[in-house]
Structures are given as C-alpha cells and as structure tokens.
Design a protein around this motif. Sequence first.
Motif, PDB file in Angstrom:
ATOM      1  N   VAL A  91       0.904  -1.081   0.143  1.00 39.10           N
ATOM      2  CA  VAL A  91       0.096   0.047   0.079  1.00 39.10           C
ATOM      3  C   VAL A  91       0.745   1.191  -0.104  1.00 39.10           C
ATOM      4  O   VAL A  91       0.723   2.443  -0.977  1.00 39.10           O
ATOM      5  CB  VAL A  91      -0.921  -0.033   1.062  1.00 39.10           C
ATOM      6  CG1 VAL A  91      -1.944   1.405   1.339  1.00 39.10           C
ATOM      7  CG2 VAL A  91      -2.055  -1.235   1.150  1.00 39.10           C
ATOM      8  N   TYR A  92       1.826   1.368   0.865  1.00 35.13           N
ATOM      9  CA  TYR A  92       2.679   2.637   1.042  1.00 35.13           C
ATOM     10  C   TYR A  92       3.612   3.029  -0.224  1.00 35.13           C
ATOM     11  O   TYR A  92       3.518   3.916  -0.760  1.00 35.13           O
ATOM     12  CB  TYR A  92       3.804   2.260   2.189  1.00 35.13           C
ATOM     13  CG  TYR A  92       4.338   3.397   2.634  1.00 35.13           C
ATOM     14  CD1 TYR A  92       3.754   4.330   3.708  1.00 35.13           C
ATOM     15  CD2 TYR A  92       5.313   3.970   2.141  1.00 35.13           C
ATOM     16  CE1 TYR A  92       4.326   5.429   4.288  1.00 35.13           C
ATOM     17  CE2 TYR A  92       5.782   5.353   2.630  1.00 35.13           C
ATOM     18  CZ  TYR A  92       5.352   5.963   3.646  1.00 35.13           C
ATOM     19  OH  TYR A  92       5.842   7.082   4.004  1.00 35.13           O
ATOM     20  N   ASP A  93       4.098   1.675  -0.886  1.00 41.18           N
ATOM     21  CA  ASP A  93       4.832   1.655  -2.105  1.00 41.18           C
ATOM     22  C   ASP A  93       3.870   2.379  -3.253  1.00 41.18           C
ATOM     23  O   ASP A  93       4.288   3.063  -4.032  1.00 41.18           O
ATOM     24  CB  ASP A  93       5.773   0.574  -2.231  1.00 41.18           C
ATOM     25  CG  ASP A  93       6.510   0.006  -1.480  1.00 41.18           C
ATOM     26  OD1 ASP A  93       7.006   1.002  -0.754  1.00 41.18           O
ATOM     27  OD2 ASP A  93       6.720  -0.910  -1.126  1.00 41.18           O
ATOM     28  N   TYR A  94       2.677   1.796  -3.253  1.00 43.56           N
ATOM     29  CA  TYR A  94       1.788   2.277  -4.393  1.00 43.56           C
ATOM     30  C   TYR A  94       1.529   3.845  -4.334  1.00 43.56           C
ATOM     31  O   TYR A  94       1.657   4.327  -5.044  1.00 43.56           O
ATOM     32  CB  TYR A  94       0.622   1.158  -4.298  1.00 43.56           C
ATOM     33  CG  TYR A  94      -0.339   1.768  -5.440  1.00 43.56           C
ATOM     34  CD1 TYR A  94      -0.354   1.690  -6.487  1.00 43.56           C
ATOM     35  CD2 TYR A  94      -1.587   2.418  -4.891  1.00 43.56           C
ATOM     36  CE1 TYR A  94      -1.245   2.175  -7.394  1.00 43.56           C
ATOM     37  CE2 TYR A  94      -2.604   3.015  -5.685  1.00 43.56           C
ATOM     38  CZ  TYR A  94      -2.408   2.652  -6.903  1.00 43.56           C
ATOM     39  OH  TYR A  94      -3.317   3.120  -7.859  1.00 43.56           O
ATOM     40  N   LEU A  95       1.078   4.031  -3.006  1.00 44.76           N
ATOM     41  CA  LEU A  95       0.716   5.648  -2.815  1.00 44.76           C
ATOM     42  C   LEU A  95       1.834   6.679  -3.136  1.00 44.76           C
ATOM     43  O   LEU A  95       1.820   7.471  -3.726  1.00 44.76           O
ATOM     44  CB  LEU A  95       0.193   5.605  -1.597  1.00 44.76           C
ATOM     45  CG  LEU A  95      -1.127   5.143  -1.129  1.00 44.76           C
ATOM     46  CD1 LEU A  95      -1.482   5.340   0.035  1.00 44.76           C
ATOM     47  CD2 LEU A  95      -2.121   5.595  -2.268  1.00 44.76           C
ATOM     48  N   LYS A  96       3.161   5.749  -2.781  1.00 42.19           N
ATOM     49  CA  LYS A  96       4.549   6.475  -3.224  1.00 42.19           C
ATOM     50  C   LYS A  96       4.668   6.676  -4.611  1.00 42.19           C
ATOM     51  O   LYS A  96       4.946   7.941  -5.153  1.00 42.19           O
ATOM     52  CB  LYS A  96       5.585   6.094  -2.506  1.00 42.19           C
ATOM     53  CG  LYS A  96       6.745   6.931  -1.807  1.00 42.19           C
ATOM     54  CD  LYS A  96       7.738   6.259  -0.947  1.00 42.19           C
ATOM     55  CE  LYS A  96       9.040   7.076  -0.817  1.00 42.19           C
ATOM     56  NZ  LYS A  96       9.671   6.384   0.004  1.00 42.19           N
ATOM     57  N   PHE A  97       4.539   5.630  -5.349  1.00 46.47           N
ATOM     58  CA  PHE A  97       4.627   5.640  -6.904  1.00 46.47           C
ATOM     59  C   PHE A  97       3.525   6.615  -7.481  1.00 46.47           C
ATOM     60  O   PHE A  97       3.904   7.595  -8.298  1.00 46.47           O
ATOM     61  CB  PHE A  97       4.428   4.153  -7.219  1.00 46.47           C
ATOM     62  CG  PHE A  97       4.206   4.059  -8.747  1.00 46.47           C
ATOM     63  CD1 PHE A  97       5.242   4.414  -9.596  1.00 46.47           C
ATOM     64  CD2 PHE A  97       2.947   3.719  -9.286  1.00 46.47           C
ATOM     65  CE1 PHE A  97       5.177   4.334 -10.997  1.00 46.47           C
ATOM     66  CE2 PHE A  97       2.839   3.586 -10.814  1.00 46.47           C
ATOM     67  CZ  PHE A  97       3.911   3.884 -11.557  1.00 46.47           C
TER      68      PHE A  97
ATOM     69  N   ALA B   8       9.802   3.367 -14.772  1.00 44.73           N
ATOM     70  CA  ALA B   8      11.114   2.450 -15.004  1.00 44.73           C
ATOM     71  C   ALA B   8      11.234   1.343 -13.659  1.00 44.73           C
ATOM     72  O   ALA B   8      11.280   0.316 -13.662  1.00 44.73           O
ATOM     73  CB  ALA B   8      12.209   2.829 -15.630  1.00 44.73           C
ATOM     74  N   ILE B   9      11.594   2.372 -12.654  1.00 49.08           N
ATOM     75  CA  ILE B   9      11.956   1.705 -11.568  1.00 49.08           C
ATOM     76  C   ILE B   9      10.842   1.049 -10.731  1.00 49.08           C
ATOM     77  O   ILE B   9      11.049  -0.296 -10.302  1.00 49.08           O
ATOM     78  CB  ILE B   9      12.383   2.889 -10.263  1.00 49.08           C
ATOM     79  CG1 ILE B   9      13.447   3.681 -10.550  1.00 49.08           C
ATOM     80  CG2 ILE B   9      12.433   2.195  -8.975  1.00 49.08           C
ATOM     81  CD1 ILE B   9      14.664   2.650 -10.501  1.00 49.08           C
ATOM     82  N   LYS B  10       9.656   1.323 -10.790  1.00 53.02           N
ATOM     83  CA  LYS B  10       8.428   0.573 -10.553  1.00 53.02           C
ATOM     84  C   LYS B  10       8.359  -0.785 -11.217  1.00 53.02           C
ATOM     85  O   LYS B  10       8.107  -2.094 -10.811  1.00 53.02           O
ATOM     86  CB  LYS B  10       7.111   1.312 -10.735  1.00 53.02           C
ATOM     87  CG  LYS B  10       5.822   0.717 -10.282  1.00 53.02           C
ATOM     88  CD  LYS B  10       4.772   0.251 -11.491  1.00 53.02           C
ATOM     89  CE  LYS B  10       4.122  -0.761 -10.903  1.00 53.02           C
ATOM     90  NZ  LYS B  10       3.599  -1.563 -11.969  1.00 53.02           N
ATOM     91  N   GLU B  11       8.530  -0.805 -12.771  1.00 54.06           N
ATOM     92  CA  GLU B  11       8.407  -1.998 -13.460  1.00 54.06           C
ATOM     93  C   GLU B  11       9.722  -2.896 -13.249  1.00 54.06           C
ATOM     94  O   GLU B  11       9.399  -3.956 -13.016  1.00 54.06           O
ATOM     95  CB  GLU B  11       8.516  -1.444 -15.058  1.00 54.06           C
ATOM     96  CG  GLU B  11       8.285  -2.540 -16.064  1.00 54.06           C
ATOM     97  CD  GLU B  11       6.883  -2.894 -15.976  1.00 54.06           C
ATOM     98  OE1 GLU B  11       5.823  -2.075 -15.419  1.00 54.06           O
ATOM     99  OE2 GLU B  11       6.622  -3.835 -16.677  1.00 54.06           O
ATOM    100  N   TYR B  12      10.833  -2.191 -13.126  1.00 53.61           N
ATOM    101  CA  TYR B  12      12.397  -3.050 -12.672  1.00 53.61           C
ATOM    102  C   TYR B  12      11.936  -3.818 -11.307  1.00 53.61           C
ATOM    103  O   TYR B  12      11.935  -5.170 -11.258  1.00 53.61           O
ATOM    104  CB  TYR B  12      13.248  -2.287 -12.541  1.00 53.61           C
ATOM    105  CG  TYR B  12      14.599  -2.747 -12.149  1.00 53.61           C
ATOM    106  CD1 TYR B  12      15.185  -3.539 -13.387  1.00 53.61           C
ATOM    107  CD2 TYR B  12      15.300  -2.712 -10.758  1.00 53.61           C
ATOM    108  CE1 TYR B  12      16.432  -4.292 -13.025  1.00 53.61           C
ATOM    109  CE2 TYR B  12      16.187  -3.440 -10.721  1.00 53.61           C
ATOM    110  CZ  TYR B  12      16.926  -4.113 -11.589  1.00 53.61           C
ATOM    111  OH  TYR B  12      18.123  -4.733 -11.471  1.00 53.61           O
TER     112      TYR B  12
END
Lengths: 331, 245
Positions: A91-97, B8-12
């Motif tokens: 959840v945290y990483d997604y919102l950060k993204f 890109a980082i998310k995909e990687y």
Amino acid sequence: MINAVGLTKYYGQNCAVKNLTFNAKKGEILGFLGPNGAGKTTTMRILTGFMPPSSGTVTIGGFDVIDQSLEVRRMVGYLPESVPLYQDMRVYDYLKFMGQLRKLNDLDAHVEKVLEEVDMLERADSYISKLSKGMRQRVGLAQALIHEPEVLILDEPTIGLDPVQIIEVRKLIRQIGKEKTIMLSTHILSEAQQICDRVLIINRGELVAEDSPENLQQKVLGKRKVTVQLAGDPQTAIPLLQQIEGITSAVVNEKGMIVLESIGDVDIRPKVITTLANARQDILEIYSETLNLEDIFFELTKEENLPQSRDEAPTELAPAETDEKEGVENE
Amino acid sequence: MSNIWTIAIKEYKSFFHSAIAYVIGVVVFLSLGIYFWVLLSYSIQTQAYVPEMQVLLDWIIFPLFFISVPVLTMRTISDENRTGTLELILTAPVRDWELVVGKWLGTYMFFLSIIALTWIYPLMLNFIVDPGIDQSMLIALYTGISLLTAAITAVGVFVSSLFKNPVPAMLASLGMMILLWIIGAPGNYTSGFVSELFKYLSITGHYYGSFYNGVIDLKDVIYFISLTILALFLGSRVIEARRWK
C-alpha cells in the motif's frame, strides 16, 4: 470548477453521451445518476482526460481537458469504478509511486497524511492483493486524494462494499466534499440523496434532470404535501391554514392529522408553524412528505419521458407509471 | 523524464515479485552455464580448441529472443490494459510516451541485470585460458547484445501495447521475434535493392555482421537505436489511438 458544454461521445456508431451540458461549483458534491450503461463512466473518463469527447468542450478549473490535459490531470483525483491497483505492490509503495507521478514534494508526509485520512495507516505495509475489497477501495480513494486535488471524480465509489464499508466511504466523501469539488457517479439512488448537493440524472447518454435531490422530488411531485398533528382539535385550525398563500388543500385525515397540499417550490412549513403558533395551537408533529429519489429516477428515465430535444425542460416531465425498474439496483 | 524513471523503477522492481522472471533468469544462466561447461570439456578433451566468447554468448541471445523477451514484455502494457491500471496512470499527469518508454526502460534494466550477471563466465574463462580472453571482443559482444536487447525489448513492449491480454501478446511477440530473426534470409536468394533491403532489415545481420566479429560499427549501432525508437514511438501511438476509439 467543472464546466461541460455539449459533450457527445460516440463509440463507432453508438452514441454513449449525447449533448451533455452541466457544471459543478467549487465545494459542491455533484451526483451523476443513471442506470448501468447510461454514459456515466464515459463522461467521467472524458472529464479526467482519459478519452476525448467526439464533440463538445470540458473545462476544469479553467483548463480545457484536451488542450491542457496535463494541467487538468494535475488538479483532478480520479477513482475508476473497478479500482484498478497494482496487486503486487505494498500500500505504502503504491501510494508513493502515484505521488511520484504527481511530483509531490515531501512524499512520505503526503502518503502518511492520506493513509490517515482513509484510515489505512495500520495496513500501510500490506500487499494490495491481501486487502479486502473495502480496503482496496480506500487505497483507491487514497491515490485519488494524495495530491490534494481540487476536483475529485469518483466512479461508483461504494460499489461492491458491505453496508458498514458503504457508510464509512460515504462519511469520508462527505468530509472531503466540504473542501473539494466532488463528482461521483452512482446507480444507488439513496446514495445520491444522502451525499450529493446536486444530482444529474442521465439516461442513454442524455441529461433528463438536474437539480438538488429535494427540488427534484418537488418538481416531479408537482406539489408538496405537509402533514401536521396538533394537540388540540385539528378542525379549528383548518380555516386558518387555508388562508396561507400557496396552500391548495387542507383536510383532516382518518388519523386526525391535517394534510396540507401546496404548489410551487416554496416550503410552506415555516408559515404553517407561525400561523398555528399565533393561533396558540400546540404542534406535536409536522413533516413534509416527499417522493423518494428512486421514484423520481424511474419517472425520469422512463422511455416515454426522455426529452425529444434539448429545448425541452428535462425536470418538468410528467409523472407516469413505471415499468422499467428491472436492471436498476438499489441498496 | 522523472515520470519515465518512476515508471521504470516500478517496472524493474515488479520483476522481482514475479516467479516467471526468476524462471527466465535461471533459464538464461542454466543454458549459458551448461554450454560453458560443454565448451570447456570439449576444449580439455581436444587440447586444441579454445572456447570462443562469441559462441558462448549466443546462449544469451537465443533465450532472449525466443523466451525472455516475449515472456517478460507480454505483460508490460497489455496487463495495464487488462487490469485497468492504465486508466489511472494516464489520468495522472503522465504522457503516453512516458509510460511506454518507462515500461521499456524498466524491462530493459531487468534484462541488463541478467546480462551483466553473465559476465561471470567470461571472467572465469579469462582465468582459465592463457593469456586471457580478448577484452575488445568482449566489449563489442556485450555492446551488441545490449543494443540488440534494447531493440527487441522495445518491439516486445510495442506488441504488448496492441493487446489486452498477456498470452496473445506473448504469442504475437514470439512471432515478431521469429520474423526479425529470419527476415534477412530472403536477401541471400534475391539480388539488387531487394536483397539489400532484406539484409538491412535483418536484426541478426546487424549483430552477427559486426559485433559478433569484435567490431563496433556505427551503422549497426544506429540501426538498433533506430529500431528501438521506432518501436517505442509505435507503442505510444497505439496508446494514443486507444483514447480516440
């Protein structure tokens, strides 16, 4: 804040949205009501810049959704109906993204704030795939809110939730709606009645009514019905009440209650109360009888009631028997 | 640019949550390792043969072409389409081409990571053979493989943008890889401009004609970069066209 003029969208030969014109003011919760396939999602996708209209224009905050799409997208938060999320992310990483895509400074503070708003701080480290439907809805809302958008567009935000979750999400929307412009679509009529300041009813891509839920009820009903229960003899109050301007009928029903009927938009209750108080009549109960929004919806979306042209006043449609309740869900 | 890098980082990172990515990594290493052992054994047996780097590194190219790229690029955009996450990304302030380039870059970085790890075999070979392996040849081979991978990854991402489901995307991507592999063949049986055209289009010709022989030819570098840009451009147009449907 939102200004749509003559919005039309064709999918091949099919017209999904036809000449839709509406606006939403700052700090207003605008409900977009219609049966499945009415064109709600298409309209919302146009508003968010995901797809262009075949004709017509939309401006949000003064920016055109086609020519200034990026500016519009910066100021809009959007939650699609299916709540599409990356299942393999926390959840945290997604919102950060999502925050990074919106180029937010102090990203961690934004994420924590929005997680607190949607009451998901405790599940911040959970994988999205492990969350319940309600929690995913909250994460979807969180991503729509992370950049503190001025306009929030929510497509069926409570669909698929259990009753407790529905109440929580509605409460959250009302809270957010105090500061932001919210446009939400729903086919749950009571939801629009509870949350929205104003409702647009569309059917087959066409606008059939636009007003506050209360006014829509009055317009379709054509007249307001007020029932009064007095401590004393109701018959003595009838002549007094008949003198009030706008009242067309005043009778005592079999339960001994006075039933008043009036025409027009004016709420007669203040005058009724004042008149009865001056006559030293003790009022035990007074209430205005209104049509449920569901009834109005069926009236307005009936095939024979659809406006033939834009010139027709959509909210002045004659009430008629409804036989098309199938396919329109309620809670 | 920051959107491209974010995507890109998310995909990687997403590849490290995917079992299939690990399988692909193992397949590349295993096939390369087995072939390395075979070459080494043959060399020891014959006492006259020195394992050649370019032959060994073919075992990066084959799995890349026919397994890794189709399998790992199939989901890049088709999955976003299928799950609807594309709608959220494209209603954020992200341009269509930034999404496509970001997806490509993330996938390419993952392939580069696998390719980088294969350096262990040339490194071992360098210790085994005397006076060591040809370093310039090694650089040319890895430059060629990296450029080739960039181009076929971009083609895979483009093909993925055409589909809503990963499996048809993978099959179409595999078909494209086979086409790119054999497209130069008619050049051997034709003459004149047609022959030149087929030979120019041949992706393998641009690798085996120069990098494979230890030569870094600018003409071939430009070919791979052009193919990469073309595929990414087409992918962006497909996404844009989807909006207008």
